[in-house]
Design a protein around this motif. Structure first.
Motif, PDB file in Angstrom:
ATOM      1  N   THR A  45      -1.477  10.881   3.737  1.00  0.00           N
ATOM      2  CA  THR A  45      -1.793  10.717   2.315  1.00  0.00           C
ATOM      3  C   THR A  45      -3.158  10.070   2.122  1.00  0.00           C
ATOM      4  O   THR A  45      -3.939  10.485   1.252  1.00  0.00           O
ATOM      5  N   VAL A  46      -3.484   9.062   2.943  1.00  0.00           N
ATOM      6  CA  VAL A  46      -4.805   8.428   2.848  1.00  0.00           C
ATOM      7  C   VAL A  46      -5.891   9.449   3.187  1.00  0.00           C
ATOM      8  O   VAL A  46      -6.919   9.539   2.507  1.00  0.00           O
ATOM      9  N   ASN A  49      -6.303  12.044   0.276  1.00  0.00           N
ATOM     10  CA  ASN A  49      -6.959  11.454  -0.893  1.00  0.00           C
ATOM     11  C   ASN A  49      -8.429  11.155  -0.605  1.00  0.00           C
ATOM     12  O   ASN A  49      -9.284  11.347  -1.472  1.00  0.00           O
ATOM     13  N   GLU A  70       7.833   9.091  -4.197  1.00  0.00           N
ATOM     14  CA  GLU A  70       6.896   8.037  -4.589  1.00  0.00           C
ATOM     15  C   GLU A  70       6.130   8.446  -5.836  1.00  0.00           C
ATOM     16  O   GLU A  70       5.616   9.562  -5.929  1.00  0.00           O
ATOM     17  N   ARG A  74       2.399   4.340  -7.995  1.00  0.00           N
ATOM     18  CA  ARG A  74       2.541   3.550  -6.781  1.00  0.00           C
ATOM     19  C   ARG A  74       1.542   4.005  -5.722  1.00  0.00           C
ATOM     20  O   ARG A  74       0.908   3.184  -5.048  1.00  0.00           O
ATOM     21  N   MET A  75       1.351   5.317  -5.575  1.00  0.00           N
ATOM     22  CA  MET A  75       0.411   5.826  -4.586  1.00  0.00           C
ATOM     23  C   MET A  75      -1.012   5.382  -4.916  1.00  0.00           C
ATOM     24  O   MET A  75      -1.756   4.926  -4.041  1.00  0.00           O
ATOM     25  N   GLN A  77      -1.873   2.851  -6.639  1.00  0.00           N
ATOM     26  CA  GLN A  77      -1.955   1.398  -6.456  1.00  0.00           C
ATOM     27  C   GLN A  77      -2.287   1.068  -5.008  1.00  0.00           C
ATOM     28  O   GLN A  77      -3.079   0.157  -4.729  1.00  0.00           O
ATOM     29  N   HIS A  78      -1.713   1.806  -4.067  1.00  0.00           N
ATOM     30  CA  HIS A  78      -1.988   1.579  -2.651  1.00  0.00           C
ATOM     31  C   HIS A  78      -3.402   2.023  -2.274  1.00  0.00           C
ATOM     32  O   HIS A  78      -4.019   1.451  -1.371  1.00  0.00           O
ATOM     33  N   LEU A  79      -3.916   3.039  -2.960  1.00  0.00           N
ATOM     34  CA  LEU A  79      -5.231   3.590  -2.628  1.00  0.00           C
ATOM     35  C   LEU A  79      -6.373   2.813  -3.261  1.00  0.00           C
ATOM     36  O   LEU A  79      -7.500   2.823  -2.756  1.00  0.00           O
ATOM     37  N   ARG A  80      -6.096   2.145  -4.372  1.00  0.00           N
ATOM     38  CA  ARG A  80      -7.164   1.519  -5.166  1.00  0.00           C
ATOM     39  C   ARG A  80      -8.034   0.540  -4.377  1.00  0.00           C
ATOM     40  O   ARG A  80      -9.253   0.483  -4.603  1.00  0.00           O
ATOM     41  N   PRO A  81      -7.524  -0.231  -3.422  1.00  0.00           N
ATOM     42  CA  PRO A  81      -8.402  -1.157  -2.675  1.00  0.00           C
ATOM     43  C   PRO A  81      -9.388  -0.462  -1.737  1.00  0.00           C
ATOM     44  O   PRO A  81     -10.340  -1.109  -1.266  1.00  0.00           O
TER      45      PRO A  81
END
Length: 491
Positions: A45-46, A49, A70, A74-75, A77-81
């Motif tokens: 997924t990372v 994206n 998911e 939520r996905m 949110q995990h990618l934003r940083p």
């Protein structure tokens, strides 16, 4: 010949991840369909994206469909940083949608219609379907699933939209869908004793060559970083090697006199010896001859830059000033769970960036300890050294031997002498109740050198060759004996 020309003319869609594009030899084929597979947690997924955000940053448009439980919130949110994430492109240029309910209610036909609608409606040039394994489980038969994949491929080709199908299927027998798609990319996260290393392997890349084998990668704050395996990426050096002509001073005048004026330009040498014998001291003297027009690089593992600069200062060498002027760069990587190919690429990037002519790698042991497959080291070093020669760097490696005093020199790399042009061994020798330092030059390829054992010392000015170590025998045993004077004639 005609097929090779056709392959070269196929338009590419770069992933924007330099290491991955190098492995793919330019990126995905435009309008191609690719399966990206791996067990949960390997980074699919990372990766997808990261590719999407890179794609829209270069002017493309992308759609990301999920068949996962998911939520998008939520996905994201995990990618934003991660550094590649950009809220500003959502939803105008990068559109997220759930296809789960469509698949549940309308089956594969409904999912195919949704894919067509999103490609057309979003004018997408890249589409990701995350959770492709769910579509396979929903299919009434293998034949129907194969037909679905085929129709996705036909439409993607017509619309010039590259499609990535993300699945959590584990590696195993070739499945029907693998035979249809243009490529299969496999991610894994393998356990080696107590450490893990992520890897990416291209199983199939129709219409294109690619770099074979498993290539390590990391998930970092910037996203996915791929390190093409050094032995494959530089199987042929990036530049044509030029025959060396000049001499490069070691920084030790008394040693230069023994080897014809210095090391041969753009060659690789190794200085071996036990702990404390003076290997780093020698390397610092070698680097101290760097200038802005002849840049130097210290690539080390054990001593911090601050300690190295303090050591150099004690020897009367201004490493701090050389670093401040740009004549020398110190690249230090603490001993942890380093990735061997990451170290190789970091080193080569630093050499290329500044046009380094003097390179001192302080501690080949750091490379050895980073390898999850130690039997790679000889091949890795051979290819790495060839590339360093092609880049014009005169390289000195230091390598610690196992025994402090002894009759043999045990090194952790078999065949090291065949990988380098120069080899010098520093030893401790016991004689008459005290230890002595002795240097032996065992190899300077294509050059004459003095093979005599040389006594040397470490002074306030650094390493200094005193002269031949005479008056003793069995020196290389580690315990030298004083030569007995021959008896007078007639007795």
């Amino acid at each position: 010949m005609e097929s090779e020309q056709h392959s070269q003319n196929l338009e590419r869609v770069p992933s924007g991840i330099s290491g991955l594009d190098a492995i793919l030899q330019g990126g995905f084929l435009k309008g191609g369909v690719y399966i990206v597979q791996g067990v949960p947690g390997t980074g699919k997924t990372v990766l997808a994206n990261h590719i999407c955000f890179n794609h829209v940053a270069c002017g493309g448009r992308a759609a990301y469909l999920t068949l996962l439980a998911e939520s998008h919130a939520r996905m994201l949110q995990h990618l934003r940083p991660l550094a590649f994430f950009d809220d500003a492109v959502i939803p105008d240029r990068l559109y997220y949608a759930s296809a789960y309910s469509t698949l549940e209610e309308q089956g594969l036909k409904g999912l195919l219609d949704l894919i067509r609608h999103e490609i057309r409606g979003q004018t997408a040039s890249l589409l990701v379907l995350d959770g492709f394994v769910v579509a396979g489980l929903t299919a009434p038969s293998e034949r129907e699933f194969k037909k679905f994949v085929y129709e996705v491929q036909v439409y993607a080709n017509v619309m010039n939209c590259t499609v990535l199908l993300l699945t959590s299927n584990e590696p195993g027998p070739v499945r029907a869908e693998h035979t249809i798609v243009d490529g299969v990319i496999e991610l894994d996260d393998r356990l080696f004793d107590h450490r893990t290393e992520r890897g990416v392997q291209i199983r199939k890349h129709r219409g294109s060559g690619f770099l074979r084998g498993v290539h390590p990668f990391r998930i970092t704050a910037t996203g996915i970083v791929v390190y093409p395996r050094i032995e494959v990426a530089f199987a042929s050096p990036s530049r044509r090697d030029q025959p060396p002509r000049d001499r490069v001073s070691t920084g030790v005048a008394s040693l230069d006199a023994l080897i014809g004026g210095g090391l041969i330009d753009a060659t690789t040498s190794v200085v071996m010896g036990p702990t404390g014998i003076g290997k780093t001291t020698f390397g610092l003297q070698f680097l101290a001859r760097s200038r802005q027009e002849e840049p130097g690089l210290l690539f080390g593992f054990y001593e911090t830059p601050e300690r190295l600069k303090a050591k150099a200062e004690a020897l009367g060498l201004d490493l701090t000033g050389l670093e401040a002027s740009g004549a020398v760069e110190i690249v230090w990587q603490p001993q942890g769970e380093n990735v061997l190919d990451e170290l190789g690429h970091r080193l080569l990037d630093a050499v290329r960036h500044r046009g380094v002519r003097r390179l001192f790698m302080d501690g080949l042991g750091g490379l050895i300890e980073s390898a999850v497959y130690p039997d790679r080291i000889s091949r890795f070093l051979s290819v790495l050294s060839n590339e360093l020669r092609a880049l014009g760097a005169t390289t000195v490696y230091s390598m610690e031997t196992r025994d402090i005093i002894g009759p043999t020199v045990q090194v952790p790399i078999s065949g090291i002498s065949s990988l380098v042009e120069g080899m010098m061994v520093l030893r401790y020798v016991e004689a008459q109740g005290r230890t002595h330092r002795v240097l032996s030059i065992t190899k300077i390829r294509d050059s004459a050198f003095d093979p005599a054992l040389q006594a040397f010392s470490i002074t306030s000015g650094g390493l200094e060759v005193i002269g031949p170590f005479q008056g003793h025998e069995a020196v290389l045993s580690g315990s030298a004996h004083t030569l007995q004077a021959p008896p007078p004639e007639g007795r």
